[in-house]
Write a protein that holds these residues in place. Structure first.
Motif, PDB file in Angstrom:
ATOM      1  N   MET A   1       0.843  -1.187   0.000  1.00  0.00           N
ATOM      2  CA  MET A   1       0.000   0.000   0.000  1.00  0.00           C
ATOM      3  C   MET A   1       0.883   1.243   0.000  1.00  0.00           C
ATOM      4  SD  MET A   1      -3.193   0.601   2.386  1.00  0.00           S
ATOM      5  CE  MET A   1      -3.870   2.182   2.658  1.00  0.00           C
ATOM      6  N   LEU A   2       0.431   2.246  -0.734  1.00  0.00           N
ATOM      7  CA  LEU A   2       1.233   3.448  -0.863  1.00  0.00           C
ATOM      8  C   LEU A   2       1.129   4.323   0.380  1.00  0.00           C
ATOM      9  CD1 LEU A   2       0.438   4.396  -4.537  1.00  0.00           C
ATOM     10  CD2 LEU A   2       2.541   3.467  -3.646  1.00  0.00           C
ATOM     11  N   SER A   3       2.126   5.111   0.561  1.00  0.00           N
ATOM     12  CA  SER A   3       2.174   5.999   1.704  1.00  0.00           C
ATOM     13  C   SER A   3       1.091   7.069   1.611  1.00  0.00           C
ATOM     14  CB  SER A   3       3.546   6.661   1.765  1.00  0.00           C
ATOM     15  OG  SER A   3       3.573   7.670   2.744  1.00  0.00           O
ATOM     16  N   ARG A   4       0.805   7.673   2.711  1.00  0.00           N
ATOM     17  CA  ARG A   4      -0.211   8.720   2.764  1.00  0.00           C
ATOM     18  C   ARG A   4       0.237   9.965   1.999  1.00  0.00           C
ATOM     19  NH1 ARG A   4      -2.955  11.384   8.095  1.00  0.00           N
ATOM     20  NH2 ARG A   4      -4.087  12.939   6.946  1.00  0.00           N
ATOM     21  N   ASN A   5       1.528  10.121   1.801  1.00  0.00           N
ATOM     22  CA  ASN A   5       2.046  11.321   1.160  1.00  0.00           C
ATOM     23  C   ASN A   5       1.967  11.288  -0.358  1.00  0.00           C
ATOM     24  OD1 ASN A   5       2.636  12.435   3.632  1.00  0.00           O
ATOM     25  ND2 ASN A   5       4.726  11.652   3.637  1.00  0.00           N
ATOM     26  N   VAL A   6       1.431  10.240  -0.944  1.00  0.00           N
ATOM     27  CA  VAL A   6       1.347  10.162  -2.391  1.00  0.00           C
ATOM     28  C   VAL A   6       0.059  10.795  -2.888  1.00  0.00           C
ATOM     29  CG1 VAL A   6       1.229   8.608  -4.366  1.00  0.00           C
ATOM     30  CG2 VAL A   6       2.797   8.129  -2.501  1.00  0.00           C
ATOM     31  N   TYR A   7      -1.041  10.484  -2.273  1.00  0.00           N
ATOM     32  CA  TYR A   7      -2.347  10.996  -2.697  1.00  0.00           C
ATOM     33  C   TYR A   7      -2.721  12.229  -1.896  1.00  0.00           C
ATOM     34  CZ  TYR A   7      -2.737   6.413  -4.812  1.00  0.00           C
ATOM     35  OH  TYR A   7      -2.513   5.289  -5.553  1.00  0.00           O
ATOM     36  N   THR A  72      -3.481  25.113  -2.741  1.00  0.00           N
ATOM     37  CA  THR A  72      -3.547  23.988  -1.806  1.00  0.00           C
ATOM     38  C   THR A  72      -2.259  23.859  -0.995  1.00  0.00           C
ATOM     39  OG1 THR A  72      -5.020  22.818  -3.290  1.00  0.00           O
ATOM     40  CG2 THR A  72      -3.887  21.506  -1.663  1.00  0.00           C
ATOM     41  N   ILE A  73      -1.133  24.065  -1.633  1.00  0.00           N
ATOM     42  CA  ILE A  73       0.140  23.961  -0.923  1.00  0.00           C
ATOM     43  C   ILE A  73       0.285  25.094   0.088  1.00  0.00           C
ATOM     44  CG2 ILE A  73       2.647  24.146  -1.212  1.00  0.00           C
ATOM     45  CD1 ILE A  73       2.296  22.585  -3.828  1.00  0.00           C
ATOM     46  N   LEU A  74      -0.086  26.306  -0.314  1.00  0.00           N
ATOM     47  CA  LEU A  74       0.117  27.450   0.566  1.00  0.00           C
ATOM     48  C   LEU A  74      -0.933  27.559   1.670  1.00  0.00           C
ATOM     49  CD1 LEU A  74       1.182  30.171  -2.017  1.00  0.00           C
ATOM     50  CD2 LEU A  74       2.629  28.785  -0.526  1.00  0.00           C
ATOM     51  N   ARG A  75      -2.194  27.358   1.346  1.00  0.00           N
ATOM     52  CA  ARG A  75      -3.261  27.547   2.337  1.00  0.00           C
ATOM     53  C   ARG A  75      -3.572  26.305   3.160  1.00  0.00           C
ATOM     54  NH1 ARG A  75      -5.539  32.456   3.681  1.00  0.00           N
ATOM     55  NH2 ARG A  75      -7.584  31.517   3.758  1.00  0.00           N
ATOM     56  N   ASN A  76      -3.605  25.149   2.520  1.00  0.00           N
ATOM     57  CA  ASN A  76      -4.009  23.923   3.206  1.00  0.00           C
ATOM     58  C   ASN A  76      -2.831  23.054   3.609  1.00  0.00           C
ATOM     59  OD1 ASN A  76      -6.620  24.754   2.783  1.00  0.00           O
ATOM     60  ND2 ASN A  76      -6.922  23.482   0.994  1.00  0.00           N
ATOM     61  N   HIS A  77      -1.619  23.495   3.298  1.00  0.00           N
ATOM     62  CA  HIS A  77      -0.390  22.782   3.653  1.00  0.00           C
ATOM     63  C   HIS A  77      -0.394  21.338   3.149  1.00  0.00           C
ATOM     64  CE1 HIS A  77       0.625  26.219   6.071  1.00  0.00           C
ATOM     65  NE2 HIS A  77      -0.544  26.141   6.682  1.00  0.00           N
ATOM     66  N   GLU A  78      -0.851  21.176   1.911  1.00  0.00           N
ATOM     67  CA  GLU A  78      -0.849  19.857   1.273  1.00  0.00           C
ATOM     68  C   GLU A  78       0.584  19.490   0.913  1.00  0.00           C
ATOM     69  OE1 GLU A  78      -2.150  16.484   0.273  1.00  0.00           O
ATOM     70  OE2 GLU A  78      -3.827  17.870   0.299  1.00  0.00           O
ATOM     71  N   ARG A  79       0.996  18.285   1.240  1.00  0.00           N
ATOM     72  CA  ARG A  79       2.368  17.858   0.981  1.00  0.00           C
ATOM     73  C   ARG A  79       2.423  16.548   0.210  1.00  0.00           C
ATOM     74  NH1 ARG A  79       3.234  22.459   1.617  1.00  0.00           N
ATOM     75  NH2 ARG A  79       4.056  23.417   3.483  1.00  0.00           N
ATOM     76  N   SER A  80       1.432  16.287  -0.607  1.00  0.00           N
ATOM     77  CA  SER A  80       1.439  15.024  -1.350  1.00  0.00           C
ATOM     78  C   SER A  80       2.265  15.164  -2.629  1.00  0.00           C
ATOM     79  CB  SER A  80       0.023  14.596  -1.692  1.00  0.00           C
ATOM     80  OG  SER A  80      -0.541  15.478  -2.620  1.00  0.00           O
ATOM     81  N   VAL A  81       2.799  14.047  -3.061  1.00  0.00           N
ATOM     82  CA  VAL A  81       3.622  14.009  -4.265  1.00  0.00           C
ATOM     83  C   VAL A  81       2.789  14.375  -5.490  1.00  0.00           C
ATOM     84  CG1 VAL A  81       4.991  12.482  -5.731  1.00  0.00           C
ATOM     85  CG2 VAL A  81       5.168  12.306  -3.261  1.00  0.00           C
ATOM     86  N   ALA A  82       1.544  13.935  -5.529  1.00  0.00           N
ATOM     87  CA  ALA A  82       0.685  14.201  -6.687  1.00  0.00           C
ATOM     88  C   ALA A  82       0.447  15.696  -6.870  1.00  0.00           C
ATOM     89  CB  ALA A  82      -0.642  13.467  -6.532  1.00  0.00           C
ATOM     90  N   VAL A  83       0.266  16.426  -5.794  1.00  0.00           N
ATOM     91  CA  VAL A  83       0.036  17.871  -5.904  1.00  0.00           C
ATOM     92  C   VAL A  83       1.312  18.581  -6.340  1.00  0.00           C
ATOM     93  CG1 VAL A  83      -0.593  19.949  -4.630  1.00  0.00           C
ATOM     94  CG2 VAL A  83      -1.875  17.851  -4.276  1.00  0.00           C
ATOM     95  N   PHE A  84       2.454  18.179  -5.813  1.00  0.00           N
ATOM     96  CA  PHE A  84       3.708  18.791  -6.253  1.00  0.00           C
ATOM     97  C   PHE A  84       3.982  18.500  -7.726  1.00  0.00           C
ATOM     98  CE2 PHE A  84       4.798  18.922  -1.669  1.00  0.00           C
ATOM     99  CZ  PHE A  84       5.078  20.273  -1.588  1.00  0.00           C
ATOM    100  N   PHE A  85       3.660  17.306  -8.190  1.00  0.00           N
ATOM    101  CA  PHE A  85       3.801  16.957  -9.599  1.00  0.00           C
ATOM    102  C   PHE A  85       2.862  17.811 -10.452  1.00  0.00           C
ATOM    103  CE2 PHE A  85       2.738  14.170 -13.244  1.00  0.00           C
ATOM    104  CZ  PHE A  85       4.004  14.097 -13.804  1.00  0.00           C
ATOM    105  N   THR A  86       1.635  17.996  -9.974  1.00  0.00           N
ATOM    106  CA  THR A  86       0.666  18.819 -10.680  1.00  0.00           C
ATOM    107  C   THR A  86       1.144  20.261 -10.787  1.00  0.00           C
ATOM    108  OG1 THR A  86      -1.150  17.426  -9.947  1.00  0.00           O
ATOM    109  CG2 THR A  86      -1.714  19.646 -10.625  1.00  0.00           C
ATOM    110  N   VAL A  87       1.669  20.791  -9.694  1.00  0.00           N
ATOM    111  CA  VAL A  87       2.161  22.171  -9.702  1.00  0.00           C
ATOM    112  C   VAL A  87       3.358  22.310 -10.637  1.00  0.00           C
ATOM    113  CG1 VAL A  87       3.271  23.930  -8.263  1.00  0.00           C
ATOM    114  CG2 VAL A  87       1.231  22.767  -7.455  1.00  0.00           C
ATOM    115  N   SER A  88       4.221  21.322 -10.666  1.00  0.00           N
ATOM    116  CA  SER A  88       5.388  21.435 -11.549  1.00  0.00           C
ATOM    117  C   SER A  88       4.978  21.388 -13.020  1.00  0.00           C
ATOM    118  CB  SER A  88       6.406  20.349 -11.231  1.00  0.00           C
ATOM    119  OG  SER A  88       5.869  19.078 -11.481  1.00  0.00           O
TER     120      SER A  88
END
Length: 103
Positions: A1-7, A72-88
């Motif tokens: 199972m994937l880590s919580r930080n992926v999704y 999401t990163i700035l206001r909700n402090h989201e730290r998932s890999v998928a969101v960082f990939f989306t932002v990039s």
């Protein structure tokens, strides 16, 4: 199972990833439209109205994914890999659009 930080865990984070998936689907549809119109020998993308509309929607979805991802990163402090990939990827599209407008 994937880590919580992926999704993503927040609603805007999930929207950001869904918008990025919509970009890929729209680009695939645009490519299919262009391939189906091959006998007509269009010179540019904008000669085919439907392909141009779908491509512009893909660009708008990519920019929307970027904006929602940064929010999401700035206001909700989201730290998932998928969101960082989306932002990039959304940032690359935003950079491409800005370079096309100003250079």
């Amino acid at each position: 199972m994937l880590s919580r930080n992926v999704y993503p865990q927040t609603r805007p984070g999930k929207w950001s990833v869904l918008l990025l998936l919509a970009v890929f689907v729209l680009l695939l549809v645009s490519a299919l439209i262009v391939q189906s119109a091959q006998p007509f020998n269009f010179d540019t993308l904008f000669d085919n109205t439907w392909a141009a509309i779908v491509s512009m929607l893909a660009i708008a979805a990519a920019l929307g994914a970027f904006v929602v991802g940064v929010y999401t990163i700035l206001r909700n402090h989201e730290r998932s890999v998928a969101v960082f990939f989306t932002v990039s990827l959304g940032g690359l599209v935003a950079l491409f659009v800005l370079m096309q407008l100003f250079l």
